[in-house]
Design an enzyme around this catalytic site. Structure first.
Site, PDB file in Angstrom:
ATOM      1  N   LYS A   1      60.765   7.756  12.750  1.00  9.94           N
ATOM      2  CA  LYS A   1      60.740   7.851  11.292  1.00  9.94           C
ATOM      3  C   LYS A   1      61.776   8.894  10.877  1.00  9.94           C
ATOM      4  O   LYS A   1      61.485  10.084  10.769  1.00  9.94           O
ATOM      5  CB  LYS A   1      59.327   8.240  10.811  1.00  9.94           C
ATOM      6  CG  LYS A   1      59.053   7.872   9.376  1.00  9.94           C
ATOM      7  CD  LYS A   1      57.580   7.993   9.058  1.00  9.94           C
ATOM      8  CE  LYS A   1      57.303   7.513   7.633  1.00  9.94           C
ATOM      9  NZ  LYS A   1      55.883   7.622   7.270  1.00  9.94           N
TER      10      LYS A   1
ATOM     11  N   ARG B   1      50.813  -0.611  13.626  1.00 11.12           N
ATOM     12  CA  ARG B   1      51.779  -0.410  12.545  1.00 11.12           C
ATOM     13  C   ARG B   1      52.786  -1.541  12.638  1.00 11.12           C
ATOM     14  O   ARG B   1      53.496  -1.676  13.627  1.00 11.12           O
ATOM     15  CB  ARG B   1      52.460   0.950  12.681  1.00 11.12           C
ATOM     16  CG  ARG B   1      53.382   1.261  11.517  1.00 11.12           C
ATOM     17  CD  ARG B   1      53.762   2.723  11.482  1.00 11.12           C
ATOM     18  NE  ARG B   1      54.557   3.120  12.628  1.00 11.12           N
ATOM     19  CZ  ARG B   1      54.931   4.380  12.869  1.00 11.12           C
ATOM     20  NH1 ARG B   1      54.535   5.348  12.065  1.00 11.12           N
ATOM     21  NH2 ARG B   1      55.673   4.674  13.909  1.00 11.12           N
TER      22      ARG B   1
ATOM     23  N   SER C   1      47.865  10.498   6.032  1.00 10.34           N
ATOM     24  CA  SER C   1      48.998  11.341   6.417  1.00 10.34           C
ATOM     25  C   SER C   1      49.178  12.447   5.389  1.00 10.34           C
ATOM     26  O   SER C   1      49.238  12.181   4.181  1.00 10.34           O
ATOM     27  CB  SER C   1      50.287  10.514   6.491  1.00 10.34           C
ATOM     28  OG  SER C   1      50.196   9.541   7.506  1.00 10.34           O
TER      29      SER C   1
END
Length: 208
Positions: A133, A35, A104
């Site tokens: 997050k 990521r 997701s």
């Protein structure tokens, strides 16, 4: 999918990101997702190729987060997309049948739609509050259990999971856990991954 490492360069210091991933692989992670939000496309590609090579050495699947075009360029094993990214059916048309797709999801409805659209596995979360997050909404264990019951593809829990709360997910039907800071902020990543792998194995055994 048992112990899924999701990279974050927040903790890059004495070790490079590739060095940290290598340490995680030595510790037993079973999937790696790259990521990357900061690098330009060519830097991202070079980093992806380096980390993909490491994963191949351990026969561990390598996924790219969000960037379908880059996943195709580096011939990654898979790509992971969110609800705000490209529709999973469109991703499947682009990558064909050989590349794995993770999606997701946060609800049973999203899970069913992703599975029907061609997803190979689901990431569900955030399960616990997470600094990685900060805008993520929490998913209850009841919803996680309902998602696991609703689909036949593997389900991985993510979000704020660490060695102190991992076993709380036992009994939900989840196939594994995806971890970010619990792995990459550790002083000894290899040792931490060995511990986390043992806990994730215990979690799945408690399902039986």
């Amino acid at each position: 999918m048992r112990l899924y490492a999701v990279t974050d360069r927040t903790w890059v210091g004495k070790q490079s990101l590739a060095g940290q991933v290598a340490a995680a692989l030595r510790g037993g992670v079973t999937c790696v997702q790259l990521r990357e939000k900061e690098l330009d496309e060519e830097q991202f590609l070079r980093e992806a190729e380096e980390i993909f090579s490491l994963c191949k050495g351990y026969r561990v699947p390598f996924f790219i987060n969000d960037n379908v075009a880059l996943a195709l360029r580096c011939h990654a094993d898979g790509v992971h997309v969110g609800q705000d990214d490209m529709d999973v059916a469109a991703v499947r048309r682009l990558v064909g049948q050989e590349m794995m797709i993770g999606v997701s999801v946060h609800t049973v409805e999203e899970a069913r739609a992703a599975a029907e659209g061609g997803a190979d596995y689901l990431g569900v979360g955030a399960m616990f509050a997470t600094s990685t997050k900060t805008d993520a909404s929490l998913v209850t264990k009841e919803t996680l259990r309902a998602i696991c019951d609703a689909v036949s593809i593997p389900v991985v829990a993510i979000g704020g999971i660490n060695k102190s709360n991992l076993l709380e997910l036992a009994g939900t039907g989840v196939d594994g856990v995806a971890l970010v800071s619990a792995i990459f902020s550790a002083a000894d990543i290899t040792a931490e991954c060995r511990l986390l792998y043992g806990l994730s194995q215990e979690m799945t055994e408690l399902e039986k």
